[in-house]
Design an enzyme around this catalytic site. Structure first.
Site, PDB file in Angstrom:
ATOM      1  CG  HIS A 156      -6.685  -7.271  -4.084  1.00 20.87           C
ATOM      2  ND1 HIS A 156      -6.738  -7.999  -2.906  1.00 20.87           N
ATOM      3  CD2 HIS A 156      -6.841  -5.973  -3.723  1.00 20.87           C
ATOM      4  CE1 HIS A 156      -6.943  -7.165  -1.888  1.00 20.87           C
ATOM      5  NE2 HIS A 156      -6.990  -5.930  -2.352  1.00 20.87           N
ATOM      6  CB  SER A 277       7.568 -25.648 -26.577  1.00 25.47           C
ATOM      7  OG  SER A 277       7.009 -26.924 -26.684  1.00 25.47           O
ATOM      8  CE  LYS A 283       4.094 -22.197 -24.687  1.00 20.14           C
ATOM      9  NZ  LYS A 283       3.750 -22.791 -23.407  1.00 20.14           N
TER      10      LYS A 283
END
Ligand code: ARG
Length: 464
Positions: A156, A277, A283
């Protein structure tokens, strides 16, 4: 004036029809398979005395010239000749004259297209298998370096039990091995020659389909001409096999994206496979695994699209099946580049072992080990052990510690029933012992992981 306008309209409609009807723009990809098929067909026709040996020699020489023209970019593909089969035959007749007109004896474009396409699918199946083996090798090599690298195993997407990173990589090796075997079994199932089925019912000529099957590397001719010209199962199998492999690729891609995020920091992808980016200078984006994940959708689309084309088609050949090729070409190109690039991403990424270990100390990964200990050593019913363990977890939470970090006093203090628990429990709750205690066949212990790696290496030696 009116007449002139009509003329224009007529021309335009004819052009439109050619454009709509023709497949040459995409099935030209099958030129080499088409020429191979035709050479085999001509050899068989000569052996059966349907054409003369001289005619066969001319045909073969002419076809090889066409092959060369196509490969040197000298061949003019035009809509006029509808598809690769007509285009090659026409050019052949231009080059060698009347003998070229004998090539199409005892065959139809219906079995010809099936032959070409089957040859293509079989060739691609083999080359994809090779790429899969390379990728499996990469996973196995990486796994062998990390059989002791502890990380949180999850269910999960929540921390569950400690595993080693090598074991996680071997899960992928297993998936891609199944993929390899799936391609391989499709190859065996579909390795039959359609050639000589003709339009739908065979031919009155005394052909030898076993000969053409042999010349083309098939194990035998197909059994039923009608089924053969109607069949595209081999292409559907390839599309399904590619889809399943892409599904596996999308799962590792998803994990790579998660693992390279700040929240996980389990891996660092090589700068070569990450992009920046245009606006945020700090980034580093995982565009490559994102694209791999995204392309999976397109590949599924190609499978559904051909399944839909084939649905409810009456026997035998229908022009609908001309729609079988573009999706297959697209899926093949997609899986080829995807397998190559994934292999590079895996090979070049950095494994941040310390972060994996730190993350393993969050979420009481070894809680099950305490319950198992109580069952094994104190013969406690599992459900009782489960509730006692919950108390220890609560104690650890109150101390702001992970269960694997508790001292023996802290464990003993967490419940009256644990007052006298043996000191050895401390080692049972350590991450390493916990991981290694799962020593059942196929389990995560370092030993079992190594056994798995050995068996993969042996298998690779056999198949490579
Ligand atoms: N271009 C066709 C295809 O790809 C070849 C077969 C055409 N046969 C026919 N009878 N129209 O399916």
């Amino acid at each position: 004036m009116v007449q002139k306008n009509n003329q224009i309209l007529k021309n335009t409609n004819a052009e439109l029809l050619d454009q709509f009807n023709a497949s040459i723009m995409f099935d030209k990809k099958l030129y080499s398979q088409d020429i191979r098929g035709s050479i085999a067909h001509s050899k068989m026709l000569a052996l059966q005395n349907i054409i003369s040996n001289d005619e066969q020699k001319l045909i073969e020489k002419g076809l090889l010239q066409v092959l060369e023209e196509i490969e040197n970019g000298k061949f003019k593909f035009s809509l006029e000749y509808e598809d690769i089969h007509m285009a090659v035959e026409n050019r052949l007749t231009q080059i060698i004259g009347d003998a070229g007109k004998r090539l199409h004896t005892a065959r139809s474009r219906n079995d010809q297209v099936c032959t070409d396409f089957t040859l293509y699918v079989q060739e691609k199946t083999k080359s994809i298998e090779k790429q899969l083996l390379t990728l499996i090798e990469t996973f196995v090599n990486l796994a062998s370096k990390h059989t002791k690298t502890i990380m949180p195993g999850m269910t999960h997407l929540q921390h569950a039990q400690p595993i080693n990173f090598g074991y996680h990589m071997m899960a992928y090796a297993n998936m891609f091995k199944r993929d390899f075997e799936r391609f391989n079994s499709s190859y065996e199932r579909n390795n039959f020659s359609p050639l000589g089925s003709a339009a739908l019912a065979g031919t009155p000529h005394n052909i030898d389909r076993f000969k053409t099957a042999e010349l083309l590397g098939f194990c035998a001719p197909t059994q039923n001409a009608m089924d053969t010209v109607s069949n595209r199962d081999f292409a559907l199998e390839l599309l399904f096999n590619i889809s399943t492999t892409m599904m596996h690729i999308s799962r590792i891609s998803e994990e790579l994206i998660l693992w390279s995020s700040y929240e996980f920091r389990f891996i660092r992808m090589s700068d070569m496979y990450a992009t920046t980016s245009s606006i945020m200078p700090q980034k580093k984006n995982p565009d490559v695994p994102e694209l791999l994940r995204g392309k999976t959708g397109r590949v599924y689309g190609n499978l559904i699209s051909l399944l839909t084309v084939m649905k409810s088609l009456p026997l035998a050949y229908n022009k609908d099946t001309q729609e079988d090729k573009e999706g297959v070409f697209d899926s093949v190109e997609t899986i080829e580049i995807s397998l190559s690039i994934l292999n590079e991403v895996i090979k070049t990424m950095t494994i941040l072992e310390d972060n994996m270990l730190e993350a393993s100390k969050i979420g009481h990964l070894t809680a099950t080990d305490l319950a198992d200990y109580l069952v094994q050593k104190q013969n406690m019913p599992f459900r009782e052990a489960y509730y006692l363990t919950k108390e220890v977890v609560q104690k650890a939470n109150s101390l702001n510690k992970d269960i694997s970090e508790l001292t023996i006093t802290e464990i003993r203090n967490s419940s009256k029933e644990l007052e006298n628990i043996d000191e050895e429990i401390v080692s049972y709750l350590s991450l390493e012992n916990s991981m290694n205690s799962r020593n059942s066949f196929g389990g995560t212990s370092t030993k079992q992981t190594e056994i798995q790696i050995d068996s993969f290496n042996n298998w690779l030696k056999e198949v490579l």
